[in-house]
Design an enzyme around this catalytic site. Structure first.
Site, short mmCIF file in Angstrom:
data_model
loop_
_atom_site.label_atom_id
_atom_site.label_comp_id
_atom_site.label_asym_id
_atom_site.label_seq_id
_atom_site.Cartn_x
_atom_site.Cartn_y
_atom_site.Cartn_z
CB CYS A 32 -1.07 0.05 0.67
SG CYS A 32 -1.49 1.67 1.72
CB CYS A 35 0.14 1.74 3.97
SG CYS A 35 -1.56 1.37 3.72
#
Length: 339
Positions: A32, A35
């Site tokens: 991600c 993230c």
């Protein structure tokens, strides 16, 4: 050195929720991009605010078995997702790589972290009602897992009510985050009138609009009428509500005759066993009927005795905001289209 704890098992996370008053969890995945972008900021908050037994910052990799279990338990369907817990109950969720939003939410906890640290901590096993001070909301009952207190999306200027004695309080009193003053004294009496009572009879009509579309899961009502030994006539003592009707998506408050003749979204009848030690009834709603809600009308039809007054100290509406993504597929959010 990082103070952030990496969760390796569901049991480890459960123990942290019990041992730390406040837990801030970062749900992420290695693939991600958003993230990774917000990870340094999360570490910075962890270094600044972590205190053993008081405030704990954790990272939960949703690609691990433990991460999948915990993520499913709290309905994590997009990444990154940050969930803030107080005494084991969810108090806020932040979805996406938004440092300003995350910082604003965490800053609401900062004064509570400082006060808890000064008082020597106080692990998560204490009552969900807490002290009622600071940025964290007092709660008369635990939040259902995966759902949050929707007090922040109530449209305060749009609140309305009917048949309420308006001589001692404002409309926002009922939805205050503070602990009811009646719980600070024995017997439920208080000189500070931070509750509402009905006026000419026991019926009360409340209109609650939201600033966002919500899904309602639970209604929590706190009612703390005084007892008979407080020098009041028993017939004049206010009662707890008994029968409640809830209506959804009304553009304005209903009048009483209209409410009597209209089919409610849900009708509830409360008994003595429904009230906990903090005078709170935790009422589960028929979730499928409370999707895409923009407002609710709460109609207290009658009380649990012979008095002509009903008392309400606090109301909490529990659920979630916005559209919920499908379970089983984690999405990353925060990238620009095409990335």
């Amino acid at each position: 050195m990082s103070k952030t704890i990496t969760i390796s098992s569901r049991e480890q996370f459960s123990e942290l929720l019990k041992s730390s008053s406040i837990v801030v969890a970062d749900f992420y995945a290695d693939w991600c991009g958003p993230c990774k972008q917000i990870a340094p900021f999360f570490e910075q908050l962890s270094r600044q605010l972590s205190q053993p037994g008081v405030a704990t910052f954790v990272k939960i990799n949703t690609e691990t078995e433990a991460g999948k279990q915990v993520g499913a338990e709290y309905a994590v369907t997009s990444l990154p997702t940050f969930i803030l817990f107080r005494h084991g109950s969810v108090v806020e969720q932040v979805r996406g790589s938004d440092p300003r939003r995350l910082q604003a939410v965490v800053e609401q906890l900062a004064s509570d972290i400082e006060k808890a640290g000064q008082s020597g901590g106080g692990g998560g096993s204490s009552s969900a009602s807490g002290s009622g001070s600071g940025g964290l909301a007092w709660r008369g009952a635990d939040l259902p897992r995966g759902y949050t207190d929707l007090s922040d999306v109530i449209n305060i200027p749009g609140l309305d009510w009917s048949n309420v004695d308006e001589s001692v309080f404002s409309k926002r009193t009922l939805y205050s985050r503070e602990k009811p003053s009646a719980l600070n004294k024995s017997g439920g009496a208080s000189d500070s009138k931070d509750w509402i009572e009905s006026d000419t009879d026991e019926q009360v009509m409340l209109y609650v609009p939201f600033n966002a579309t919500v899904k309602l899961h639970t209604l929590q009502i706190t009612s703390l009428p005084p007892t008979e030994d407080e020098d009041e006539d028993e017939d004049e003592l206010p009662m707890r509500p008994k029968t409640i009707k809830i209506f959804t998506n009304r553009p304005h408050i209903l009048d009483f005759s209209e409410a009597e003749d209209t089919q409610a979204t849900q009708e509830i009848e409360l008994g003595e066993d429904d009230w906990n030690k903090d005078g709170t009834a935790n009422i589960g709603l028929r979730f499928v009927r409370f999707q895409n809600v923009t407002s609710v009308v709460i109609f207290v039809v009658d009380g649990d005795g012979d008095s002509e007054k009903v008392r309400l100290d606090r109301i909490r509406l529990i659920g979630e905001t916005g559209e919920k993504r499908e379970m089983g597929k984690l999405e990353k959010i925060g990238d620009e289209p095409g990335e």
